[in-house]
Scaffold this motif. Structure first.
Motif, PDB file in Angstrom:
ATOM      1  N   VAL A  32       0.514  -1.128  -0.783  1.00 33.67           N
ATOM      2  CA  VAL A  32      -0.234   0.338   0.249  1.00 33.67           C
ATOM      3  C   VAL A  32       0.774   1.631  -0.122  1.00 33.67           C
ATOM      4  CG1 VAL A  32      -1.595   1.358   1.308  1.00 33.67           C
ATOM      5  CG2 VAL A  32      -1.942  -1.183   1.206  1.00 33.67           C
ATOM      6  N   ALA A  33       0.360   1.846  -0.639  1.00 33.09           N
ATOM      7  CA  ALA A  33       1.468   3.436  -0.924  1.00 33.09           C
ATOM      8  C   ALA A  33       0.493   4.526  -0.683  1.00 33.09           C
ATOM      9  CB  ALA A  33       2.572   3.746  -2.497  1.00 33.09           C
ATOM     10  N   PHE A  34       0.866   5.458  -0.585  1.00 36.23           N
ATOM     11  CA  PHE A  34      -0.252   7.240  -0.463  1.00 36.23           C
ATOM     12  C   PHE A  34       0.511   8.348  -1.425  1.00 36.23           C
ATOM     13  CE2 PHE A  34       1.927   6.760   3.069  1.00 36.23           C
ATOM     14  CZ  PHE A  34       2.539   8.002   3.349  1.00 36.23           C
ATOM     15  N   SER A  35      -0.036   8.505  -3.365  1.00 36.59           N
ATOM     16  CA  SER A  35       0.679   9.521  -3.783  1.00 36.59           C
ATOM     17  C   SER A  35       0.048  10.281  -4.424  1.00 36.59           C
ATOM     18  CB  SER A  35       1.814   8.281  -3.983  1.00 36.59           C
ATOM     19  OG  SER A  35       2.380   9.499  -6.016  1.00 36.59           O
ATOM     20  N   SER A  36       0.397  11.010  -4.570  1.00 40.81           N
ATOM     21  CA  SER A  36      -0.208  12.799  -6.036  1.00 40.81           C
ATOM     22  C   SER A  36      -0.249  12.222  -7.203  1.00 40.81           C
ATOM     23  CB  SER A  36       0.255  13.516  -5.829  1.00 40.81           C
ATOM     24  OG  SER A  36       1.571  13.694  -5.732  1.00 40.81           O
ATOM     25  N   ALA A  67      -2.425  -1.493  -4.028  1.00 37.91           N
ATOM     26  CA  ALA A  67      -3.699  -0.237  -3.690  1.00 37.91           C
ATOM     27  C   ALA A  67      -2.810   1.549  -3.281  1.00 37.91           C
ATOM     28  CB  ALA A  67      -3.861  -0.625  -2.849  1.00 37.91           C
ATOM     29  N   ILE A  68      -2.858   2.571  -3.609  1.00 34.75           N
ATOM     30  CA  ILE A  68      -2.362   2.995  -3.690  1.00 34.75           C
ATOM     31  C   ILE A  68      -3.788   4.592  -3.603  1.00 34.75           C
ATOM     32  CG2 ILE A  68      -1.008   4.755  -4.941  1.00 34.75           C
ATOM     33  CD1 ILE A  68       0.437   2.323  -5.223  1.00 34.75           C
ATOM     34  N   VAL A  69      -2.935   5.157  -2.663  1.00 28.27           N
ATOM     35  CA  VAL A  69      -4.020   6.109  -2.123  1.00 28.27           C
ATOM     36  C   VAL A  69      -3.549   7.306  -2.480  1.00 28.27           C
ATOM     37  CG1 VAL A  69      -4.803   7.238   0.025  1.00 28.27           C
ATOM     38  CG2 VAL A  69      -4.896   5.008   0.218  1.00 28.27           C
ATOM     39  N   MET A  70      -4.602   7.662  -3.219  1.00 27.80           N
ATOM     40  CA  MET A  70      -4.072   9.209  -4.158  1.00 27.80           C
ATOM     41  C   MET A  70      -5.387   9.788  -4.239  1.00 27.80           C
ATOM     42  SD  MET A  70      -3.597   7.813  -7.622  1.00 27.80           S
ATOM     43  CE  MET A  70      -2.488   9.638  -8.559  1.00 27.80           C
ATOM     44  N   PRO A  71      -4.368  11.530  -4.215  1.00 26.48           N
ATOM     45  CA  PRO A  71      -5.654  13.121  -3.707  1.00 26.48           C
ATOM     46  C   PRO A  71      -7.058  12.471  -4.844  1.00 26.48           C
ATOM     47  CG  PRO A  71      -3.339  13.878  -4.350  1.00 26.48           C
ATOM     48  CD  PRO A  71      -3.346  11.955  -3.670  1.00 26.48           C
ATOM     49  N   ALA A  72      -7.672  12.977  -4.469  1.00 27.22           N
ATOM     50  CA  ALA A  72      -9.063  13.433  -5.703  1.00 27.22           C
ATOM     51  C   ALA A  72      -8.929  14.361  -6.916  1.00 27.22           C
ATOM     52  CB  ALA A  72     -10.761  13.871  -5.128  1.00 27.22           C
ATOM     53  N   ASP A  73      -7.611  15.400  -5.916  1.00 32.08           N
ATOM     54  CA  ASP A  73      -7.669  16.149  -7.693  1.00 32.08           C
ATOM     55  C   ASP A  73      -6.765  16.360  -7.978  1.00 32.08           C
ATOM     56  OD1 ASP A  73      -6.051  16.988  -5.005  1.00 32.08           O
ATOM     57  OD2 ASP A  73      -6.331  19.264  -5.674  1.00 32.08           O
ATOM     58  N   ASN A  86      -2.716  27.581   5.077  1.00 34.86           N
ATOM     59  CA  ASN A  86      -3.193  28.242   4.344  1.00 34.86           C
ATOM     60  C   ASN A  86      -2.535  28.329   3.287  1.00 34.86           C
ATOM     61  OD1 ASN A  86      -5.657  28.458   5.418  1.00 34.86           O
ATOM     62  ND2 ASN A  86      -5.606  30.131   5.940  1.00 34.86           N
ATOM     63  N   PRO A  87      -1.768  27.144   2.751  1.00 29.30           N
ATOM     64  CA  PRO A  87      -0.431  27.461   1.537  1.00 29.30           C
ATOM     65  C   PRO A  87      -1.267  27.866   0.452  1.00 29.30           C
ATOM     66  CG  PRO A  87      -0.964  25.137   1.935  1.00 29.30           C
ATOM     67  CD  PRO A  87      -1.744  25.821   3.116  1.00 29.30           C
ATOM     68  N   PRO A  88      -0.607  28.388  -0.533  1.00 34.90           N
ATOM     69  CA  PRO A  88      -1.165  29.055  -1.322  1.00 34.90           C
ATOM     70  C   PRO A  88      -1.362  27.548  -2.792  1.00 34.90           C
ATOM     71  CG  PRO A  88       1.399  29.488  -1.625  1.00 34.90           C
ATOM     72  CD  PRO A  88       1.168  28.985  -0.357  1.00 34.90           C
ATOM     73  N   PRO A  89      -1.981  28.077  -3.917  1.00 40.59           N
ATOM     74  CA  PRO A  89      -3.140  26.985  -4.197  1.00 40.59           C
ATOM     75  C   PRO A  89      -0.604  26.731  -5.166  1.00 40.59           C
ATOM     76  CG  PRO A  89      -3.083  28.731  -5.201  1.00 40.59           C
ATOM     77  CD  PRO A  89      -2.789  29.506  -3.891  1.00 40.59           C
ATOM     78  N   THR A  90      -0.167  25.599  -5.589  1.00 41.95           N
ATOM     79  CA  THR A  90       0.660  25.764  -6.271  1.00 41.95           C
ATOM     80  C   THR A  90       0.096  24.621  -7.231  1.00 41.95           C
ATOM     81  OG1 THR A  90       2.590  24.964  -6.759  1.00 41.95           O
ATOM     82  CG2 THR A  90       1.608  23.867  -5.285  1.00 41.95           C
ATOM     83  N   ALA A  91       0.900  24.942  -8.850  1.00 38.86           N
ATOM     84  CA  ALA A  91       1.105  23.740 -10.134  1.00 38.86           C
ATOM     85  C   ALA A  91       2.015  22.375  -9.950  1.00 38.86           C
ATOM     86  CB  ALA A  91       1.402  24.687 -11.446  1.00 38.86           C
ATOM     87  N   CYS A  92       2.677  22.338  -8.313  1.00 40.48           N
ATOM     88  CA  CYS A  92       3.750  21.749  -8.232  1.00 40.48           C
ATOM     89  C   CYS A  92       3.090  20.222  -7.400  1.00 40.48           C
ATOM     90  CB  CYS A  92       5.139  22.224  -7.291  1.00 40.48           C
ATOM     91  SG  CYS A  92       5.521  23.213  -8.260  1.00 40.48           S
ATOM     92  N   ASP A  93       1.805  19.535  -7.762  1.00 37.96           N
ATOM     93  CA  ASP A  93       1.460  18.465  -6.890  1.00 37.96           C
ATOM     94  C   ASP A  93       2.107  17.404  -5.977  1.00 37.96           C
ATOM     95  OD1 ASP A  93       1.000  15.354  -8.706  1.00 37.96           O
ATOM     96  OD2 ASP A  93       1.163  17.822  -9.928  1.00 37.96           O
ATOM     97  N   ALA A  94       3.111  17.834  -7.061  1.00 42.83           N
ATOM     98  CA  ALA A  94       4.085  16.144  -6.684  1.00 42.83           C
ATOM     99  C   ALA A  94       4.581  17.026  -5.374  1.00 42.83           C
ATOM    100  CB  ALA A  94       5.054  15.627  -7.688  1.00 42.83           C
ATOM    101  N   LEU A  95       4.871  17.840  -4.804  1.00 42.11           N
ATOM    102  CA  LEU A  95       6.212  18.404  -4.206  1.00 42.11           C
ATOM    103  C   LEU A  95       4.934  19.417  -2.878  1.00 42.11           C
ATOM    104  CD1 LEU A  95       8.604  20.517  -5.852  1.00 42.11           C
ATOM    105  CD2 LEU A  95       8.559  17.849  -5.193  1.00 42.11           C
ATOM    106  N   GLN A  96       3.693  18.991  -2.958  1.00 42.99           N
ATOM    107  CA  GLN A  96       2.686  19.446  -1.332  1.00 42.99           C
ATOM    108  C   GLN A  96       2.853  18.661  -0.343  1.00 42.99           C
ATOM    109  OE1 GLN A  96      -1.076  20.038  -4.558  1.00 42.99           O
ATOM    110  NE2 GLN A  96      -0.791  21.749  -3.841  1.00 42.99           N
ATOM    111  N   THR A  97       3.664  18.472   0.389  1.00 41.55           N
ATOM    112  CA  THR A  97       4.524  17.409   1.254  1.00 41.55           C
ATOM    113  C   THR A  97       3.906  18.193   2.814  1.00 41.55           C
ATOM    114  OG1 THR A  97       6.002  16.086   0.609  1.00 41.55           O
ATOM    115  CG2 THR A  97       5.829  15.858   3.073  1.00 41.55           C
ATOM    116  N   THR A  98       3.112  19.056   3.346  1.00 39.73           N
ATOM    117  CA  THR A  98       2.870  19.314   4.602  1.00 39.73           C
ATOM    118  C   THR A  98       3.472  19.564   5.467  1.00 39.73           C
ATOM    119  OG1 THR A  98       1.152  17.796   5.307  1.00 39.73           O
ATOM    120  CG2 THR A  98       0.437  19.652   3.988  1.00 39.73           C
TER     121      THR A  98
END
Length: 328
Positions: free
Chosen positions: A81-85, A104-110, A234-246
């Motif tokens: 099992v993994a999780f990833s954008s 099985a991969i847990v992925m964000p809906a967006d 409230n971080p800003p929106p970014t096109a860099c979906d692969a780098l949205q690690t909080t």
């Protein structure tokens, strides 16, 4: 000890350069080296490692292959099992398919449709979640425990870090074949820090600079402060979906801190300009998150050294989004 599904793993294990060497030996048997492309218009050698040209479009298969190929036969039979954008998802799916492991991969809906569709096409099961209200780590951990599967984090794992470090070791080898010494400065896209930590281990003589999107530069700020700090509210929106690690992990942070790494942040406009530059001058497609290191150099936020290596970490981008970027 901590748990991967119902499998106890020794938490004391740390990534090592010996592990990176072992991982490269394994990867050499299944995939060719990605190209090392000279970037025009620079006086000193500036070379771009095109990990965007991996079979599944990103460096992530390196860590996934090292991790999954080291599983026991019983663990392989139980699945992963993994999780990833998207890019780690595809790396795990690619490796699992070749090894005959259920994934099985847990992925964000967006997540970008191209990444989600490729993950499914590689044979993985995709479980979608809401990035804003749900925890991917909690969902993945619960799923792994329920199935008795092995959890494969995208960066908080010594095998994964070692595997990602092979990108740096491979580049050093390619430079030597051209009569060049190892890089003195390496600029690397950073989300959770698995790639940058692995390369820091693999190339101990180079200055390590991690590049992140503005507002998502938790690794850079953590390195500045000498302690882990999360992305702010409230971080800003970014096109860099692969780098949205909080929040990055102690495992990657500790490696980078010990190596004296530093961070820079780039704007969305600088990222888009780097994508266009890579297309026009290198003839490669690079996704936003994969272009942040190049953006940092082109924007003058990282001065080139005598032998600078820039990692282009991924090229999985939706066609419509990419067309709009190229149009400026």
């Amino acid at each position: 000890m901590f748990q991967f599904g119902d499998k106890a793993v020794d938490k004391s294990r740390r990534p090592t350069v010996e592990g990176v060497i072992k991982a490269l030996e394994k990867l050499d048997k299944i995939v060719p080296s990605t190209p090392l492309l000279p970037l025009p218009f620079f006086d000193e050698p500036l070379l771009c490692k095109a990990e965007s040209l991996q079979p599944m479009g990103a460096f992530k298969l390196r860590g996934a292959w090292h991790r999954l190929s080291d599983l026991s036969e019983a663990e392989k039979a139980a699945g992963v099992v993994a999780f990833s954008s998207g890019n780690h998802a595809q790396g795990v799916a690619w490796a699992a398919r070749r090894l005959g492991i259920a994934a099985a991969i847990v992925m964000p809906a967006d997540a970008p449709a191209a990444k989600r569709e490729s993950t499914v096409a590689l044979g993985a099961e995709v479980i979608r979640y809401d990035r804003a209200t749900e925890s991917r780590e909690a969902i993945a951990a619960a799923l792994a425990a329920e199935r008795g599967a092995v959890l494969v984090p995208s960066f908080d794992d010594p095998w994964v870090i070692e595997g990602q470090g092979t990108a740096g070791l491979d580049a050093v080898r390619q430079m030597a074949e051209r009569g060049l010494a190892a890089p003195d400065r390496i600029v690397i896209p950073c989300g959770g820090g698995g790639l940058s930590a692995g390369i820091a281990l693999a190339v101990p003589g180079a200055e390590i600079v991690v590049a992140e999107p503005e507002g998502w530069d938790d690794m850079g700020r953590s390195l500045d402060l000498g302690e882990l700090v999360p992305v702010g509210p409230n971080p800003p929106p970014t096109a860099c979906d692969a780098l949205q690690t909080t929040r990055v992990s102690p495992l990657t942070f500790d490696v980078l801190k010990a190596r004296g790494a530093r961070g820079v942040a780039v704007s969305e406009a600088e990222v888009a300009a780097a994508q266009r530059h890579a297309f026009r001058h290198l003839r490669v497609v690079v996704e936003p998150g994969g272009a942040v290191a190049l953006a940092a150099v082109l924007a003058g936020k990282v001065a080139p050294g005598k032998r600078t290596l820039v990692i282009l970490s991924g090229g999985n981008v939706d066609a419509g989004d990419y067309a709009r970027v190229l149009q400026g």
